[in-house]
Motif scaffolding. Structure first.
Motif, mmCIF file in Angstrom:
data_model
loop_
_atom_site.group_PDB
_atom_site.id
_atom_site.type_symbol
_atom_site.label_atom_id
_atom_site.label_comp_id
_atom_site.label_asym_id
_atom_site.label_seq_id
_atom_site.Cartn_x
_atom_site.Cartn_y
_atom_site.Cartn_z
ATOM 1 N N HIS A 66 0.838 -1.185 0.000
ATOM 2 C CA HIS A 66 0.000 0.000 0.000
ATOM 3 C C HIS A 66 0.881 1.246 0.000
ATOM 4 N N LEU A 67 0.260 2.360 -0.324
ATOM 5 C CA LEU A 67 0.969 3.630 -0.254
ATOM 6 C C LEU A 67 -0.012 4.739 0.045
ATOM 7 N N ILE A 68 0.485 5.754 0.737
ATOM 8 C CA ILE A 68 -0.311 6.950 0.979
ATOM 9 C C ILE A 68 -0.041 7.890 -0.187
ATOM 10 N N VAL A 69 -1.107 8.309 -0.852
ATOM 11 C CA VAL A 69 -0.970 9.168 -2.026
ATOM 12 C C VAL A 69 -1.417 10.580 -1.647
ATOM 13 N N PRO A 70 -0.462 11.500 -1.511
ATOM 14 C CA PRO A 70 -0.830 12.894 -1.213
ATOM 15 C C PRO A 70 -1.604 13.505 -2.387
ATOM 16 N N ALA A 71 -2.536 14.381 -2.075
ATOM 17 C CA ALA A 71 -3.332 15.034 -3.121
ATOM 18 C C ALA A 71 -2.421 15.736 -4.113
ATOM 19 N N GLY A 72 -2.657 15.503 -5.388
ATOM 20 C CA GLY A 72 -1.914 16.168 -6.449
ATOM 21 C C GLY A 72 -0.524 15.639 -6.695
ATOM 22 N N ALA A 73 -0.123 14.607 -5.969
ATOM 23 C CA ALA A 73 1.232 14.077 -6.128
ATOM 24 C C ALA A 73 1.288 13.136 -7.332
ATOM 25 N N PRO A 74 2.203 13.392 -8.266
ATOM 26 C CA PRO A 74 2.348 12.467 -9.398
ATOM 27 C C PRO A 74 3.063 11.199 -8.934
ATOM 28 N N LEU A 75 2.657 10.079 -9.486
ATOM 29 C CA LEU A 75 3.280 8.801 -9.149
ATOM 30 C C LEU A 75 3.941 8.219 -10.387
ATOM 31 N N ASP A 76 5.135 7.666 -10.201
ATOM 32 C CA ASP A 76 5.789 7.011 -11.329
ATOM 33 C C ASP A 76 5.063 5.690 -11.625
ATOM 34 N N ALA A 77 5.348 5.108 -12.775
ATOM 35 C CA ALA A 77 4.644 3.901 -13.230
ATOM 36 C C ALA A 77 4.761 2.754 -12.232
ATOM 37 N N ARG A 79 5.083 2.858 -8.905
ATOM 38 C CA ARG A 79 4.226 3.097 -7.733
ATOM 39 C C ARG A 79 2.745 3.023 -8.097
ATOM 40 N N GLN A 80 2.410 3.345 -9.347
ATOM 41 C CA GLN A 80 1.007 3.269 -9.766
ATOM 42 C C GLN A 80 0.482 1.841 -9.744
ATOM 43 N N ARG A 81 1.385 0.861 -9.790
ATOM 44 C CA ARG A 81 0.972 -0.546 -9.753
ATOM 45 C C ARG A 81 0.708 -1.058 -8.341
ATOM 46 N N THR A 82 0.945 -0.238 -7.333
ATOM 47 C CA THR A 82 0.669 -0.642 -5.952
ATOM 48 C C THR A 82 -0.834 -0.900 -5.827
ATOM 49 N N PRO A 83 -1.222 -2.046 -5.281
ATOM 50 C CA PRO A 83 -2.643 -2.403 -5.293
ATOM 51 C C PRO A 83 -3.535 -1.638 -4.325
ATOM 52 N N VAL A 84 -2.975 -1.040 -3.269
ATOM 53 C CA VAL A 84 -3.794 -0.320 -2.293
ATOM 54 C C VAL A 84 -3.306 1.122 -2.183
ATOM 55 N N TRP A 85 -4.223 2.039 -2.446
ATOM 56 C CA TRP A 85 -3.916 3.461 -2.379
ATOM 57 C C TRP A 85 -4.702 4.071 -1.223
ATOM 58 N N LEU A 86 -4.015 4.714 -0.299
ATOM 59 C CA LEU A 86 -4.651 5.441 0.795
ATOM 60 C C LEU A 86 -4.736 6.897 0.364
ATOM 61 N N VAL A 87 -5.961 7.387 0.160
ATOM 62 C CA VAL A 87 -6.180 8.720 -0.394
ATOM 63 C C VAL A 87 -7.257 9.455 0.404
ATOM 64 N N GLU A 88 -7.109 10.761 0.505
ATOM 65 C CA GLU A 88 -8.126 11.551 1.200
ATOM 66 C C GLU A 88 -9.355 11.761 0.323
#
Length: 151
Positions: A66-77, A79-88
């Motif tokens: 999993h990863l915490i995705v900050p608002a507006g933060a671009p993710l490289d390819a 990290r985009q494959r991480t199956p669980v995204w923690l988002v506000e």
């Protein structure tokens, strides 16, 4: 139409959410679709930080990527494959099929997901907030499946 599931009376909301999350990932992995295995988790920043810690301590011999995705933060390819995204905000991960919502208010943007999952403990305040969310979804015409944890 989005399938909505509520799990009520979880003894520990975040620990039970980890179990639900693990199951959702396993089901997605079984059908062979990388996309199906993805889950977005929404809540306040403090709730997501608590859930992140719970995920790290959930099972000694098992890791839920999993990863915490900050608002507006671009993710490289990668990290985009991480199956669980923690988002506000759910819109940050609307490409994923499942939304696990840990917020007190109704999940904004839940309509873009195939499934919405809500986990509720026996805490009186949580139950009141959950009833409000349930009414919100029902008023919009969604059918809701209720599960009593431990029943």
């Amino acid at each position: 139409m989005t399938e909505i599931l509520f799990y009520f009376n979880a003894p520990d909301r975040l620990a039970y959410a980890c179990r639900v999350l693990r199951k959702a990932l396993r089901v997605g992995a079984q059908d062979g679709s990388e996309l199906t295995a993805g889950v977005a988790v929404t809540g306040t920043a403090s709730m997501l930080a608590r859930f992140d810690r719970t995920l790290w301590n959930f099972e000694a011999l098992e890791f839920i990527p999993h990863l915490i995705v900050p608002a507006g933060a671009p993710l490289d390819a990668r990290r985009q494959r991480t199956p669980v995204w923690l988002v506000e905000r759910a819109e940050q991960a609307s490409h994923l099929p499942v939304l696990l919502h840990l917020g007190d208010e109704p999940a904004e943007g839940f309509e873009s997901f195939e499934r919405l999952i809500e986990v509720v403990s026996g805490n009186a305040d949580e139950r009141i907030a959950a009833r409000s969310r349930l009414k919100h979804y029902k008023a919009r015409g969604y059918e809701i499946r209720l599960h009593e944890v431990g029943a």
